[in-house]
Design an enzyme around this catalytic site. Structure first.
Site, mmCIF file in Angstrom:
data_model
loop_
_atom_site.group_PDB
_atom_site.id
_atom_site.type_symbol
_atom_site.label_atom_id
_atom_site.label_comp_id
_atom_site.label_asym_id
_atom_site.label_seq_id
_atom_site.Cartn_x
_atom_site.Cartn_y
_atom_site.Cartn_z
ATOM 1 C CD GLU A 184 -3.094 -0.811 2.248
ATOM 2 O OE1 GLU A 184 -2.770 -0.221 3.155
ATOM 3 O OE2 GLU A 184 -4.238 -1.591 2.142
ATOM 4 C CD GLU B 148 -4.076 -6.096 2.457
ATOM 5 O OE1 GLU B 148 -4.672 -5.350 3.234
ATOM 6 O OE2 GLU B 148 -2.976 -6.017 2.480
HETATM 7 C C1 GLA Z 1 -4.095 -2.717 4.926
HETATM 8 C C2 GLA Z 1 -2.817 -3.376 4.861
HETATM 9 C C3 GLA Z 1 -2.730 -4.647 5.708
HETATM 10 C C4 GLA Z 1 -3.449 -4.753 7.042
HETATM 11 C C5 GLA Z 1 -5.025 -4.347 6.835
HETATM 12 C C6 GLA Z 1 -5.616 -4.323 8.132
HETATM 13 O O1 GLA Z 1 -4.818 -2.964 3.870
HETATM 14 O O2 GLA Z 1 -2.272 -3.588 3.596
HETATM 15 O O3 GLA Z 1 -1.292 -4.885 5.870
HETATM 16 O O4 GLA Z 1 -2.686 -3.662 7.798
HETATM 17 O O5 GLA Z 1 -4.976 -2.916 6.079
HETATM 18 O O6 GLA Z 1 -5.299 -2.931 8.787
#
Ligand code: GLA
Ligand code: ZN
Length: 665
Positions: free
Chosen positions: A144, A304
């Site tokens: 991210e 995710e």
């Molecule tokens: C983000 C991150 C993950 C995790 C999730 C949940 O999307 O990429 O590593 O931290 O949030 O908080």
């Protein structure tokens, strides 16, 4: 690729004895891929140059024996303590000039040369190690990018890099002074080395300088990703490279970043993150999928996908039975070729102890495991068919990072944000079951029957021409308030009345405007009075016809929304922000005039979306509510998944197919 369902897995959080059970359970659930190691730098390099990849290799190999492939993350969003101890200067600096320290994540400056060297050493080692491992299929760079970096980094290294970036853009300091309008408030520079990162000022800041700063930050992140991608491409020519985006997030221009990647991935948590926002409205999740598809104009992955109750300190709602599956198929309906759930098992330690996984803390399969197992059983073979297919919307909404930046710098109204403005238009299409693409303003628009281009604030002669061409050749274009106000450097244009040359296209001029602040206003459209918000462009007709007029303000009875036939097309100008009701009625009119088709009728939270391959169209009907719902389709499809046509159980997902008519050559 034939890979469609996966999980984010952290074997290093659990005893070795457990891994086999995990692999077995994953296999039974239909998991084909895991993402691992994107935050495990310390476990892989506990001291400089001492690499410990054995545990990861063992996990990759074990999973591979169960037929589960691996995507490896580069852990560069979490440099370990020994790096920070050795080079504390790589910790980022915020706008107030404070360092941000170790203890969370993202504690790194992406321009810092020393940090880049650490990244290079590590990424070279890990990519060499796994280049030929048959279990590994691809890479996720960092995690991210841009997350938590909103106001970072303002350090000396970033300052030097910003100066270099400006030198390259402007060549001479006089050109920068002109572009930034530094005659105002004595802000002129003698040389590039005087320019700072935008640390807090006593009051106010220069809008043109801020726009350059935001674009510089985006370029820096792309460059940071490229630094890693170049290494991986060289060492692992057979692996793909992706990155997990965050929907509409804007710290990095995702179109630019996409050029480095084989495909884009995205992270989605439709239930929202915090208790104040128990659930993101569905149209926002849908819009996010559509914009993610637009970043590379191809199907994407979800890296995710929410797998349970989410939260760090404060938690969101527990997803109801069927809801996670409905969200997962929503991703697929909008163009995801694979869905990877975050995370496999809820972690017992660390910040995310309550960001729930498919398995709870105890590791025992329960309701969610069983639900997602059913999901993979039902959808795996369809997913093979869907792979590569795309939605083919007739409507497009223009999306542009620079316009977004310009409105962050000068929002005009306390509640005006660029992305929320896009949502307002999007929502009216979504709830009418009209699929939408997002496009960049430079894209070919000719394939769309209707294009909505909200807030075209920064304007160039090329973009003006692009819109003229589209309409002249039969396109239907919606322009809105605050169009054509500024040039590419964020300076107000002075050569004609608003909205600049586009006034000819729209048959209007605008010599005055009003900001509604905390009040609302009204317009008369048809025989009804509607509420409008935020802004009023006071329009004079120069050949256009008036569709709606203001019913409030000193400009009462002057045009608020106009229509102009130009060439073979129509240009509409919406000089205000319509509230929901007006938006619905107005867009219904635009849709009719543009002959845009809707997929069907149903309640707002019943979603309809299509994907098309060469010979087939799949239609998804998704009930996002926990009530039974009825719906009606406007075309004939064959039902291939679901119980009863025109009726949906709570959270039911139905799938339909239609063969395309083959054109005779
Ligand atoms: C983000 C991150 C993950 C995790 C999730 C949940 O999307 O990429 O590593 O931290 O949030 O908080
Ligand atoms: Zn920095």
């Amino acid at each position: 690729m034939g890979i469609h369902f996966g999980v984010d897995y952290y074997p290093e959080h659990w005893p070795r004895e457990r891994w086999e059970t995990d692999a077995q359970l994953m296999k039974e659930m239909g998991v084909q891929v895991v993402r691992m190691a994107e935050f495990s730098w310390f476990q892989m390099e506990p001291q400089e140059g001492v690499f410990r990849f054995a545990w990861l290799e063992e996990a990759v190999n074990l999973l591979n024996q169960y037929g589960i492939k691996t995507i490896l993350g580069t852990p560069t969003a979490a440099p370990p303590a020994w790096i920070i101890e050795k080079n504390p200067e790589i910790q980022p600096v915020d706008r107030e000039g404070r360092r941000r320290f170790f203890g969370g994540r993202h504690h790194c400056c992406q321009s810092n040369k020393t940090y880049r060297e650490h990244v290079k050493r590590f990424v070279t080692a890990i990519s060499e190690k796994f280049a030929d491992n048959p279990g590994v299929i691809g890479w996720q760079i960092d995690n991210e990018l841009g997350n938590s970096h909103a106001d970072l980094c303002m350090c000396g290294s970033c300052r030097l890099n910003f100066q270099k970036w400006l030198l390259k853009k402007y060549g001479k300091i006089e050109r920068l002074n002109d572009a930034w309008g530094t005659a105002f408030w004595s802000q002129g520079y003698n040389k590039f080395s005087q320019i700072r990162t935008p640390l807090i000022t006593v009051t106010g800041e220069n809008p043109s300088a801020m726009l350059d700063w935001k674009c510089f930050c985006s370029d820096l992140i792309v460059d940071f990703a490229k630094w890693q991608a170049d290494i991986i491409r060289k060492k692992c020519p057979n692996h793909f490279i992706t990155h997990n985006y965050m929907c509409f997030d804007d710290k990095v221009n995702y179109y630019d970043l996409g050029e480095l990647l084989d495909f884009v991935s995205n992270d989605v948590y439709p239930a929202g993150y915090w208790h104040e926002k128990p659930q993101e409205p569905l149209y926002q999740a849908a819009a996010a999928h559509d914009v993610v598809r637009s970043y590379k104009k191809q199907p994407f992955w979800i890296m995710e996908q929410q797998s349970g109750m989410a939260g760090w300190g404060i938690m969101g709602r527990q997803p109801k039975p069927g809801q996670l599956s409905a969200w997962a198929i929503q991703s697929v309906a909008h163009g995801a070729d694979a869905v990877v759930f975050f995370r496999w098992r809820t972690c017992a330690v660390g910040t995310e102890q309550f960001w729930h996984g498919i398995l709870g803390h105890s590791g025992k399969p329960g309701r969610i495991y069983n639900e997602l197992k059913r999901l993979t059983e039902t959808f795996s073979s369809y997913m093979d068919d869907f792979e590569g297919s795309m939605p083919k919307p007739e409507v497009a909404i223009v999306h542009n990072f620079r316009q977004n930046y310009a409105f962050q710098i000068q929002p005009h109204h306390p509640k005006l944000t660029y992305v929320k403005e896009l949502y307002k238009y999007y929502r009216a299409f979504y709830e009418k079951k009209i699929p939408v693409d997002f496009v960049q303003d430079t894209d070919d628009l000719s394939g769309y029957k209707l294009v909505v281009a909200p807030l075209q604030f920064l304007m160039t002669p090329q973009l003006e021409q692009h819109y003229f061409d589209y309409v002249e050749n039969g396109g239907h274009l919606v322009l809105t308030m605050r169009t054509g106000v500024k040039d590419a450097e964020n300076r107000c244009m002075t050569d004609r009345e608003l909205p600049g040359r586009l006034g000819e296209l729209c048959g209007i001029t605008i010599s005055e405007y009003d900001c509604l602040n905390e009040t609302t206003g009204g317009v008369l459209y048809g025989k009804k009075e509607y509420v409008i918000k935020k802004w009023c462009d006071i329009i004079e007709l120069q050949g256009a016809s008036c569709l709606a007029e203001y019913s409030t303000g000193f400009y009462k009875q002057s045009p608020a929304i106009t229509e102009n036939v130009y060439g073979d097309g129509i240009a509409w100008y919406v000089g205000t922000e319509p509230d929901e009701e007006l938006m619905e009625d107005l867009l219904a009119y635009f849709e009719r005039r543009s002959e845009v088709a809707t997929l069907g009728t149903a309640a707002d939270d019943v979603e309809m979306m299509t994907r098309e391959s060469q010979d087939k169209i799949w239609l998804f009907v998704i009930n996002h509510t926990d009530d039974e719902q009825v719906y009606h389709l406007h075309d004939r499809y064959e039902m291939i998944e679901g119980e009863q046509e025109e009726f949906l159980r709570p959270f039911e997902v139905q799938l339909f197919v239609k063969r395309k008519k083959q054109s005779v050559v």
